[in-house]
Design an enzyme around this catalytic site. Structure first.
Site, PDB file in Angstrom:
ATOM      1  N   ASP A   9       0.790  -1.248   0.000  1.00 44.94           N
ATOM      2  CA  ASP A   9       0.000   0.000   0.000  1.00 44.94           C
ATOM      3  C   ASP A   9       0.824   1.301   0.000  1.00 44.94           C
ATOM      4  OD1 ASP A   9      -1.906  -1.953   0.264  1.00 44.94           O
ATOM      5  OD2 ASP A   9      -2.810  -1.195   2.094  1.00 44.94           O
ATOM      6  N   ASP A  47      -4.497  -0.870  -1.727  1.00 43.66           N
ATOM      7  CA  ASP A  47      -5.798  -0.757  -1.105  1.00 43.66           C
ATOM      8  C   ASP A  47      -6.697  -0.185  -2.193  1.00 43.66           C
ATOM      9  OD1 ASP A  47      -6.908  -1.283   1.441  1.00 43.66           O
ATOM     10  OD2 ASP A  47      -6.967   0.854   1.938  1.00 43.66           O
ATOM     11  N   HIS A  49     -10.577   0.421  -2.731  1.00 44.50           N
ATOM     12  CA  HIS A  49     -11.957   0.364  -2.248  1.00 44.50           C
ATOM     13  C   HIS A  49     -12.953   0.933  -3.252  1.00 44.50           C
ATOM     14  CE1 HIS A  49     -10.391  -0.709   1.635  1.00 44.50           C
ATOM     15  NE2 HIS A  49      -9.851   0.470   1.874  1.00 44.50           N
ATOM     16  N   HIS A  81     -10.687   6.768   1.554  1.00 44.27           N
ATOM     17  CA  HIS A  81      -9.307   6.669   1.058  1.00 44.27           C
ATOM     18  C   HIS A  81      -9.213   5.574  -0.002  1.00 44.27           C
ATOM     19  CE1 HIS A  81      -9.570   3.509   4.084  1.00 44.27           C
ATOM     20  NE2 HIS A  81      -8.640   2.877   3.398  1.00 44.27           N
ATOM     21  N   LYS A 106      -6.830  -5.111  -3.032  1.00 40.14           N
ATOM     22  CA  LYS A 106      -7.558  -5.654  -1.885  1.00 40.14           C
ATOM     23  C   LYS A 106      -8.509  -4.607  -1.323  1.00 40.14           C
ATOM     24  CE  LYS A 106      -3.965  -4.260   1.325  1.00 40.14           C
ATOM     25  NZ  LYS A 106      -4.787  -3.308   2.085  1.00 40.14           N
ATOM     26  N   CYS A 151      -1.860  -2.524   7.633  1.00 40.56           N
ATOM     27  CA  CYS A 151      -1.747  -3.459   6.511  1.00 40.56           C
ATOM     28  C   CYS A 151      -0.426  -4.211   6.477  1.00 40.56           C
ATOM     29  CB  CYS A 151      -2.061  -2.738   5.209  1.00 40.56           C
ATOM     30  SG  CYS A 151      -3.810  -2.261   5.163  1.00 40.56           S
TER      31      CYS A 151
END
Ligand code: VGL
Ligand code: ZN
Length: 208
Positions: A9, A47, A49, A81, A106, A151
């Site tokens: 990340d 990351d 989302h 975020h 992810k 993470c």
């Protein structure tokens, strides 16, 4: 045994100016660039989302920092975020992405967070990383990135639990540190679980 770097990340929203700011987050970039030539294989996680993700305080109508029960996991509420396709989700500028062989995204399920690069927070779904690495006999993992207390920590703990020899390169990680010392606590937990804590200077870079 392949030496495999797992970059966790290293994204704009986790830089010191980002939406979920990790103090000094961008300072891992030159360290990671410097050690990349030591590795046989480089994997980066992002990351990633969807909008209105369940881990966003705005979605749950609460405040960042609040903790709610999400399917049995004590989930911290974060500012929005790393929304898919946004600038905040891009790798931090300067990271040498030419050397990245494989990317794992992810946190893509709107209902469940995934701190770890391996499994979601309820350990129900794999991100595909374990399957990609196929066997702990083939790879030893070196974990770096953001954030130490979330993470990086969950990725490293899942890596040892999956049987990988797992190194964490401490000076190539930074923590959110909502509470001062959260990063140190996380390093201690990783070490107790069997991760080997090293510094970038411990790698025999001159032998590359
Ligand atoms: C992270 C909080 C929420 C991380 C990701 O990359 O450490 N932390 N989402
Ligand atoms: Zn996230």
């Amino acid at each position: 045994m392949k030496k495999t770097l797992v970059i966790v990340d290293v994204q704009n929203d986790f830089s010191s100016e980002g939406a979920l700011a990790v103090p000094d987050g961008e300072s891992v970039v030159p360290v990671i660039n410097q050690i990349m030539p030591f590795f046989d294989f480089v994997i980066a996680t992002q990351d990633w989302h969807p909008e209105a993700h369940a881990s966003f305080a705005s979605t749950q109508e609460c405040q960042p920092g609040d903790v709610i029960d999400l399917g049995g996991f004590q989930q911290v509420m974060w500012p929005d975020h790393c929304v898919q396709g946004t600038k905040g989700a891009e790798f931090i500028k300067g990271l040498n992405t030419d050397k990245i062989n494989h990317i794992i995204r992810k946190g893509t399920d709107i209902e469940i967070d995934s701190y770890s690069g391996f499994y979601d927070n309820n350990k129900k779904k794999s991100t595909g990383l374990a399957e990609f690495l196929a066997s702990p006999d083939l790879h030893e993992l070196y974990i770096v990135g953001l954030a130490t207390d979330y993470c990086v920590r969950y990725t490293a703990l899942d890596a040892v639990a999956s049987g990988f020899k797992t190194y964490v390169i401490q000076d190539a990680c930074r923590g959110v540190n909502q509470q001062p010392g959260d990063d140190e606590k996380a390093f201690y937990e990783m070490s107790k679980a069997g991760c080997l804590l090293i510094l970038s200077g411990d790698l025999p870079l001159n032998q590359v």
